[in-house]
Enzyme design. Structure first.
Site, PDB file in Angstrom:
ATOM      1  N   SER A 132      29.901  41.049  36.330  1.00  0.00           N
ATOM      2  CA  SER A 132      30.025  41.244  34.885  1.00  0.00           C
ATOM      3  C   SER A 132      28.738  40.853  34.159  1.00  0.00           C
ATOM      4  O   SER A 132      27.993  39.969  34.596  1.00  0.00           O
ATOM      5  CB  SER A 132      31.199  40.430  34.317  1.00  0.00           C
ATOM      6  OG  SER A 132      31.138  40.343  32.919  1.00  0.00           O
ATOM      7  N   TYR A 145      35.650  32.228  32.207  1.00  0.00           N
ATOM      8  CA  TYR A 145      35.108  33.503  32.687  1.00  0.00           C
ATOM      9  C   TYR A 145      33.587  33.484  32.640  1.00  0.00           C
ATOM     10  O   TYR A 145      32.916  33.851  33.617  1.00  0.00           O
ATOM     11  CB  TYR A 145      35.657  34.642  31.833  1.00  0.00           C
ATOM     12  CG  TYR A 145      35.338  36.024  32.357  1.00  0.00           C
ATOM     13  CD1 TYR A 145      36.096  36.589  33.377  1.00  0.00           C
ATOM     14  CD2 TYR A 145      34.297  36.780  31.818  1.00  0.00           C
ATOM     15  CE1 TYR A 145      35.826  37.864  33.850  1.00  0.00           C
ATOM     16  CE2 TYR A 145      34.016  38.052  32.285  1.00  0.00           C
ATOM     17  CZ  TYR A 145      34.777  38.596  33.298  1.00  0.00           C
ATOM     18  OH  TYR A 145      34.494  39.855  33.770  1.00  0.00           O
ATOM     19  N   LYS A 149      31.464  33.545  36.129  1.00  0.00           N
ATOM     20  CA  LYS A 149      30.661  34.738  36.415  1.00  0.00           C
ATOM     21  C   LYS A 149      29.184  34.387  36.555  1.00  0.00           C
ATOM     22  O   LYS A 149      28.466  35.010  37.346  1.00  0.00           O
ATOM     23  CB  LYS A 149      30.882  35.796  35.329  1.00  0.00           C
ATOM     24  CG  LYS A 149      32.258  36.448  35.380  1.00  0.00           C
ATOM     25  CD  LYS A 149      32.507  37.155  36.716  1.00  0.00           C
ATOM     26  CE  LYS A 149      33.821  37.907  36.725  1.00  0.00           C
ATOM     27  NZ  LYS A 149      34.053  38.638  37.987  1.00  0.00           N
TER      28      LYS A 149
END
Length: 262
Positions: A132, A145, A149
């Site tokens: 991502s 997140y 990531k």
């Protein structure tokens, strides 16, 4: 070009699109996901072998890798695509942080632990991580997140730096907004994630497919992510100020106060 692969998180979204693209090109594919029913539907549509299970655990990864080798005879590419978000900041509890770490980072570590020795013996292999754009930039509204990531990118970088001279290719796919269920369920973050044009899961799969003919580390379905990353690296304070302005806009839209964020 290699012709055998495993794709995790393949029941829907990017994983499903990658599995579909590979099988359309004649590859032999093993697909994995927690959702056994949807995974079986993907397997029936593509001709892939479905291996349902939890690939965030060591036992799940070991079972997947062993099953893939038994079925395929060899494993050229492992797409570590499974990932989760929380849509939380400081209100994310330890269990949510742990689940994000297990799925978004440690699953990749465990896959490499089981794959790299085999690849070194065979003369090479390829790990493709869905990291991502959050792994290069950040993700407002989702601290676990964003952090995990970044961890996924960091581990992929370490793996590439350590083993590329021994035939292990590592790549990180870093899209922004993708038309998937995760985007549909992003709530107030949806507007932020769609400030730039969104792409389809098929678009990401096409970018992944094209990247297999190269050894380029970053795969950027949204080319603008490159410029954002350069700005972040060269002008960090200006970049953070810009991100904070976006956060203020998000706060205004959602009626969030500082106390609520804390």
């Amino acid at each position: 070009m290699p012709d055998t692969a495993v794709v995790t998180g393949a029941a829907r979204g990017i994983g499903r699109a990658i599995a579909t693209r590979l099988t359309r090109e004649g590859w032999q594919v093993v697909v994995a996901d927690l959702d056994a029913d949807e995974l079986q539907a993907v397997a029936e549509e593509t001709g892939a072998l479905a291996v349902p299970g939890d690939t965030s655990t060591d036992a799940g990864v070991r079972h997947l890798v062993d099953t893939a080798y038994a079925h395929l005879g060899q494993l050229d590419v492992f797409f570590a695509n499974a990932g989760i978000g929380t849509l939380k900041g400081l209100d994310a509890d330890d269990a949510e942080w742990s689940r994000a770490l297990e799925t978004n980072v440690l699953a990749h570590v465990r896959a490499a632990r089981h794959l790299v020795p085999r690849w070194l013996e065979a003369g090479g292999g390829r790990l493709v991580v869905t990291a991502s754009a959050a792994g290069l930039l950040t993700m407002l509204g989702d601290a676990p997140y964003a952090v995990t990531k970044h961890g996924a990118v960091a581990f992929a970088e370490w793996l590439s730096a350590t083993y590329r001279h021994r035939g292990v290719v590592v790549q990180a796919i870093c899209p922004q907004g993708v038309q998937t269920r995760m985007l549909d369920e992003s709530g107030p973050l949806r507007e932020l994630l769609t400030r730039d044009a969104t792409v389809s899961a098929d678009d990401v799969a096409e970018a992944a497919w094209q990247a297999l003919s190269t050894d380029d580390f970053f795969v950027l379905p949204h080319p603008e992510v490159h410029d954002y990353a350069v700005q972040r690296a060269t002008h960090p304070d200006a970049w953070l100020a810009g991100m904070n302005r976006l956060q203020q806009k998000l706060d205004h839209q959602t009626g969030t106060t500082h106390e609520e964020n804390a």
